[in-house]
Write an enzyme that holds these catalytic residues in place. Sequence first.
Site, PDB file in Angstrom:
ATOM      1  CG  ASP A  72       8.173   1.311  12.971  1.00 60.27           C
ATOM      2  OD1 ASP A  72       8.634   1.902  11.899  1.00 60.27           O
ATOM      3  OD2 ASP A  72       7.488   0.255  12.837  1.00 60.27           O
ATOM      4  CG  ASP A  98      -0.166  -0.300   2.431  1.00 58.37           C
ATOM      5  OD1 ASP A  98       0.695   0.062   2.709  1.00 58.37           O
ATOM      6  OD2 ASP A  98      -0.847  -0.949   3.249  1.00 58.37           O
ATOM      7  CG  ASP A 134       1.297   4.153   4.354  1.00 59.25           C
ATOM      8  OD1 ASP A 134      -0.098   3.859   4.334  1.00 59.25           O
ATOM      9  OD2 ASP A 134       1.936   3.090   4.946  1.00 59.25           O
TER      10      ASP A 134
HETATM   11  P1  ATP Z   1       3.626  -2.745   5.521  1.00 58.17           P
HETATM   12  O1  ATP Z   1       2.473  -1.935   4.905  1.00 58.17           O
HETATM   13  O2  ATP Z   1       4.343  -3.122   4.278  1.00 58.17           O
HETATM   14  O3  ATP Z   1       3.213  -3.863   6.097  1.00 58.17           O
HETATM   15  P2  ATP Z   1       4.649  -0.370   6.451  1.00 58.17           P
HETATM   16  O4  ATP Z   1       5.945   0.121   7.022  1.00 58.17           O
HETATM   17  O5  ATP Z   1       3.897   0.657   5.562  1.00 58.17           O
HETATM   18  O6  ATP Z   1       4.761  -1.902   6.150  1.00 58.17           O
HETATM   19  P3  ATP Z   1       2.403   0.303   7.979  1.00 58.17           P
HETATM   20  O7  ATP Z   1       1.836  -0.317   9.139  1.00 58.17           O
HETATM   21  O8  ATP Z   1       1.627   0.489   6.760  1.00 58.17           O
HETATM   22  O9  ATP Z   1       3.891  -0.405   7.695  1.00 58.17           O
HETATM   23  O10 ATP Z   1       2.693   1.790   8.599  1.00 58.17           O
HETATM   24  C1  ATP Z   1       3.081   2.988   7.946  1.00 58.17           C
HETATM   25  C2  ATP Z   1       4.167   3.515   8.449  1.00 58.17           C
HETATM   26  O11 ATP Z   1       4.043   4.329   9.596  1.00 58.17           O
HETATM   27  C3  ATP Z   1       5.583   2.625   8.973  1.00 58.17           C
HETATM   28  O12 ATP Z   1       6.494   2.608   7.879  1.00 58.17           O
HETATM   29  C4  ATP Z   1       6.348   3.693   9.896  1.00 58.17           C
HETATM   30  O13 ATP Z   1       6.937   4.698   9.494  1.00 58.17           O
HETATM   31  C5  ATP Z   1       4.946   4.199  10.832  1.00 58.17           C
HETATM   32  N1  ATP Z   1       4.462   3.166  11.728  1.00 58.17           N
HETATM   33  C6  ATP Z   1       3.641   2.310  11.828  1.00 58.17           C
HETATM   34  N2  ATP Z   1       3.425   1.715  12.748  1.00 58.17           N
HETATM   35  C7  ATP Z   1       4.242   2.159  13.643  1.00 58.17           C
HETATM   36  C8  ATP Z   1       4.333   2.131  15.059  1.00 58.17           C
HETATM   37  N3  ATP Z   1       3.761   1.323  15.888  1.00 58.17           N
HETATM   38  N4  ATP Z   1       5.208   2.964  15.645  1.00 58.17           N
HETATM   39  C9  ATP Z   1       5.946   3.764  14.747  1.00 58.17           C
HETATM   40  N5  ATP Z   1       5.995   3.978  13.710  1.00 58.17           N
HETATM   41  C10 ATP Z   1       4.854   3.307  12.977  1.00 58.17           C
HETATM   42 MG    MG Z   2       2.153   0.651   4.801  1.00 55.35          MG
END
Ligand code: ATP
Ligand code: MG
Length: 462
Positions: A157, A74, A76
């Site tokens: 994170d 996805d 963001d």
């Molecule tokens: P994917 O969508 O591929 O699982 P992602 O890194 O995009 O991985 P998401 O859960 O979509 O993960 O979150 C988007 C972004 O928001 C992350 O890349 C991170 O920068 C931030 N983020 C998400 N969850 C947390 C958290 N628990 N603590 C701190 N930052 C977070």
């Molecule tokens: Mg994501």
Amino acid sequence: MLKKLFQSFRPPVPGQHHRRTTPEVINKSQHSLQRSQFSRHAVGIVERLQAAGYQAYLVGGCVRDLMLGISPKDFDVATSATPEQVRAEFRNARIIGRRFKLVHVHFGREIIEVATFRAPHSDEDQADSHRSSHNASGRILRDNVYGTLEEDAQRRDFTINALYYDPVNERVLDYANGVHDIRNRLLRLIGDPTHRYQEDPVRMLRAVRFAAKLNFGIEKHTVQPIRQLAKLLREIPPARLFEETLKLFLNGQGAIAFEMLVDLELFEPLFPASAHALEERPNYTHSLISQALANTDLRVKQGKPVTPAFLFAALLWPALPSRVLYLQSQGVPPIPAMNGAAHDLIAEQCQRIAIPKRFTLPIREIWDMQERLPRRSGKRADMMLDNPRFRAGYDFLLLRESAGEETDDLGQWWTDYQDANDSERREMIRELGSRDDGTSAGPRKRKRSGSKRKRDDEQAWD
Ligand code: ATP
Ligand code: MG
């Protein structure tokens, strides 16, 4: 306190002492990203927000994955616009969330998540409990304190998740040495790891998920506090843990994620009864769960559908026998003992991980089927084949056998039965003869003929 930790994370750049951090700017010629690789809707949102005078970037998993040559799940967007301001720019936008307010912009089936820059939590913010709040162990309960781009980068994170791509000038902003860690395939938490895990213990699961999915190492300070803090997961709402567990096990590297969870002692707070079984019968339990996950990983890689129910049925199965035996020792007959044990085990598991009803029911059915598959006489075998859950029950039987359970070759029997024609089937039932426990094989009409083995990619439910 927090500020100090962030300052210590990266040595200040000469001449920039007043700034907590400055980004490394990576120009178009220095990175491999291309605007066309990103969702055009997400790029459109960024352009529109920038045109309206806000800062806006693509951020997180999509930038990270594209840098690694993986196609993102996805896209963001992060922006200086508040959720209300974002909503005002787009007709198809909806504000969601309480703990963490976000805007979802809808384009048919695609949803782009737009988040306002967040600030890290400081002690002063605690007074304003509407926007920000922590519990006694430091966990963030609400996170709606808006901040600058620099601050937003610090509260993310992992360093590899804190890369910001501007599709307009095609530059990447790197505030946390994320590009360096991508090159070295290293997962590194931003800031002080213990503090960041206390703020949100789910980050421990995210560490495992990204390490498994991306085949990254976990940097030593990032891994070091996990075993000690693993029990903090018990405080996390079970519904959130359900979502996280699915992401851990259904991303195509579930078997590796399982090994890491066990090694880092994160498995116990998620699946206490299964962790107990893992101690009691290590080889069998480990083999059953990792085989189930390996099968799931294969299906994910082949683009086949996977069902969480089958996986949870496998994760919990090794914890059943001791409960059944206990109830039997209390005088409960075998079938009610099995049902009672199954019910109790699922109810107990849902205290940790809220498995929705639409999955707990099929879990029970898969387990029930294990009782029924040995009973094949009369019309039973044919009725079983017509059961919509047959495929899952049969696959589960094969799984148990591959983990070393003794079933008197029942799996092979069912494999042959599916491939047999009508008269061969009649013969197979006759041969069971007195070995079987059920009703006698009288004459009957056959619905099935020829090879009726259910297809591998058929879904028993959804
Ligand atoms: P994917 O969508 O591929 O699982 P992602 O890194 O995009 O991985 P998401 O859960 O979509 O993960 O979150 C988007 C972004 O928001 C992350 O890349 C991170 O920068 C931030 N983020 C998400 N969850 C947390 C958290 N628990 N603590 C701190 N930052 C977070
Ligand atoms: Mg994501």
